[in-house]
Scaffold this motif. Sequence first.
Motif, PDB file in Angstrom:
ATOM      1  N   ARG A 346       0.876  -1.170   0.000  1.00  0.00           N
ATOM      2  CA  ARG A 346       0.000   0.000   0.000  1.00  0.00           C
ATOM      3  C   ARG A 346       0.911   1.217   0.000  1.00  0.00           C
ATOM      4  N   PHE A 347       0.817   1.989  -1.056  1.00  0.00           N
ATOM      5  CA  PHE A 347       1.705   3.140  -1.235  1.00  0.00           C
ATOM      6  C   PHE A 347       0.907   4.413  -1.003  1.00  0.00           C
ATOM      7  N   SER A 348       1.371   5.227  -0.078  1.00  0.00           N
ATOM      8  CA  SER A 348       0.751   6.520   0.186  1.00  0.00           C
ATOM      9  C   SER A 348       1.616   7.601  -0.444  1.00  0.00           C
ATOM     10  N   ALA A 349       1.115   8.198  -1.512  1.00  0.00           N
ATOM     11  CA  ALA A 349       1.864   9.250  -2.197  1.00  0.00           C
ATOM     12  C   ALA A 349       1.816  10.537  -1.377  1.00  0.00           C
ATOM     13  N   GLY A 350       2.972  11.108  -1.131  1.00  0.00           N
ATOM     14  CA  GLY A 350       3.064  12.327  -0.346  1.00  0.00           C
ATOM     15  C   GLY A 350       3.029  13.575  -1.216  1.00  0.00           C
ATOM     16  N   CYS A 351       3.665  14.618  -0.730  1.00  0.00           N
ATOM     17  CA  CYS A 351       3.610  15.919  -1.410  1.00  0.00           C
ATOM     18  C   CYS A 351       4.934  16.312  -2.044  1.00  0.00           C
ATOM     19  N   GLU A 352       5.802  15.336  -2.286  1.00  0.00           N
ATOM     20  CA  GLU A 352       7.049  15.630  -2.982  1.00  0.00           C
ATOM     21  C   GLU A 352       6.757  16.075  -4.420  1.00  0.00           C
ATOM     22  N   ASP A 353       7.740  16.682  -5.070  1.00  0.00           N
ATOM     23  CA  ASP A 353       7.582  16.990  -6.489  1.00  0.00           C
ATOM     24  C   ASP A 353       7.355  15.694  -7.256  1.00  0.00           C
ATOM     25  N   THR A 354       6.408  15.723  -8.165  1.00  0.00           N
ATOM     26  CA  THR A 354       6.011  14.505  -8.866  1.00  0.00           C
ATOM     27  C   THR A 354       7.175  13.860  -9.605  1.00  0.00           C
ATOM     28  N   GLU A 355       7.925  14.635 -10.351  1.00  0.00           N
ATOM     29  CA  GLU A 355       9.041  14.071 -11.115  1.00  0.00           C
ATOM     30  C   GLU A 355      10.077  13.441 -10.191  1.00  0.00           C
ATOM     31  N   ASP A 356      10.354  14.086  -9.065  1.00  0.00           N
ATOM     32  CA  ASP A 356      11.327  13.536  -8.123  1.00  0.00           C
ATOM     33  C   ASP A 356      10.852  12.209  -7.557  1.00  0.00           C
ATOM     34  N   LEU A 357       9.578  12.147  -7.179  1.00  0.00           N
ATOM     35  CA  LEU A 357       9.055  10.931  -6.550  1.00  0.00           C
ATOM     36  C   LEU A 357       9.036   9.764  -7.520  1.00  0.00           C
ATOM     37  N   VAL A 358       8.564  10.000  -8.721  1.00  0.00           N
ATOM     38  CA  VAL A 358       8.490   8.913  -9.706  1.00  0.00           C
ATOM     39  C   VAL A 358       9.897   8.423 -10.034  1.00  0.00           C
ATOM     40  N   ALA A 359      10.826   9.341 -10.242  1.00  0.00           N
ATOM     41  CA  ALA A 359      12.213   8.958 -10.562  1.00  0.00           C
ATOM     42  C   ALA A 359      12.828   8.161  -9.430  1.00  0.00           C
ATOM     43  N   ASP A 360      12.548   8.564  -8.199  1.00  0.00           N
ATOM     44  CA  ASP A 360      13.119   7.869  -7.044  1.00  0.00           C
ATOM     45  C   ASP A 360      12.589   6.445  -6.933  1.00  0.00           C
ATOM     46  N   VAL A 361      11.284   6.275  -7.084  1.00  0.00           N
ATOM     47  CA  VAL A 361      10.676   4.943  -6.974  1.00  0.00           C
ATOM     48  C   VAL A 361      11.169   4.020  -8.092  1.00  0.00           C
ATOM     49  N   LEU A 362      11.220   4.543  -9.304  1.00  0.00           N
ATOM     50  CA  LEU A 362      11.689   3.716 -10.425  1.00  0.00           C
ATOM     51  C   LEU A 362      13.157   3.341 -10.236  1.00  0.00           C
ATOM     52  N   ALA A 363      13.973   4.276  -9.751  1.00  0.00           N
ATOM     53  CA  ALA A 363      15.382   3.966  -9.514  1.00  0.00           C
ATOM     54  C   ALA A 363      15.531   2.903  -8.425  1.00  0.00           C
ATOM     55  N   ALA A 364      14.718   2.974  -7.398  1.00  0.00           N
ATOM     56  CA  ALA A 364      14.775   1.984  -6.316  1.00  0.00           C
ATOM     57  C   ALA A 364      14.359   0.601  -6.827  1.00  0.00           C
ATOM     58  N   LEU A 365      13.385   0.555  -7.692  1.00  0.00           N
ATOM     59  CA  LEU A 365      12.935  -0.722  -8.263  1.00  0.00           C
ATOM     60  C   LEU A 365      13.980  -1.302  -9.222  1.00  0.00           C
ATOM     61  N   ASP A 366      14.671  -0.424  -9.930  1.00  0.00           N
ATOM     62  CA  ASP A 366      15.636  -0.884 -10.939  1.00  0.00           C
ATOM     63  C   ASP A 366      16.987  -1.221 -10.330  1.00  0.00           C
TER      64      ASP A 366
END
Length: 366
Positions: A346-366
């Motif tokens: 269950r992922f709760s999206a916060g208030c970070e900048d959208t581009e930063d958050l998506v890039a961070d999650v994808l980098a962590a998965l990769d």
Amino acid sequence: MYGDGTRCVHGGETEPASGEPFMPGPVFAAPYHLGGSDRLGDSDFYGRSGNPTWRALETAIGDLDGGQCLLLPSGMAAIGTLLRAVLHAGDVLVLPTDGYYATREFVRIELSELHLEVREVPTAGPFPDGVFDGARLVLLETPSNPGLDVCDIAALAERAHAAGALVAVDNTTATPLGQRPLELGADAVLASDTKALCGHSDLLLGHVSVRDEDLARRLVRVRTLSGAIPAPFETWLAHRSMATLDLRLARQAENAAALAEALSGHRAVSGVRWPGMPSDPAHEVAGRQMRRWGGVLRFELRDAEAVRRLVSRSRLVSGATSFGGVHSTVDRRAQWGDPVPEGFVRFSAGCEDTEDLVADVLAALD
């Protein structure tokens, strides 16, 4: 009627006066001055029975819900107070099989002395003919936590009322801005305000809102006699936090939408669900009754270790068992006993900048 943002900022405020703050500070009192030898009218007399700081926030939340709000010290206190106020020995209670697990535990353990007949139905149904027959209370949770399934509140309320049952909706995931169950036919709406309404991961609070005066009085009586009361300082902080609810929800939904899209095509991810996606199985029903989308999504990784690696490799996402805060968080729900796969997130999206958050999650998965 004013818009959501305006009501969040101005809800429950006092009349402006020269030299006074925009929002008066919390009122700390156990006993209050009686002004003489006897209690006078409806004035406050003892802290367990009333506090002006509660009433200010109750006014604000009640306006968003479209009913009379009763503030409580946590979401579970809200659930427990409602169930204690409504249910009697031998009653029939209808619950979601896939709703918040602690609600089912409360009914099973703490209400065992009532010898209730409990009927459990998945949020997405089907709700079979006769399931509401003889029921005293139908408790819905939509979108469900953690699965994010959705049920048709208006249609189910009509069926339940025809069978003589009351309907309550746990609105924690949707929030008062995302969904107004009282307008859809529910008799009560409740929420853990610990989540999005307070929104900063530092307060515990809950509420129940109703339109029926008799039910409201019963809820107040249970709160007063049980002592399930919120502290004035935490109430004041929650009221202050509510001013940014509209802004926070908008960014969280934007981030959830971007993450859902990015994760849907990722090789390590399966089972992405977010009611705001047109492809989501719940989208059609959710679109009819939700006023806006939320910031919570779900997906599955291969196993528990994959979830651990996601959190450890991320620079922006933390592991935590709550949602709705300004920080993005991951909760592996299987660890708490929810009947979900080991890699369910269950992922709760916060208030970070959208581009930063998506890039961070994808980098962590990769």
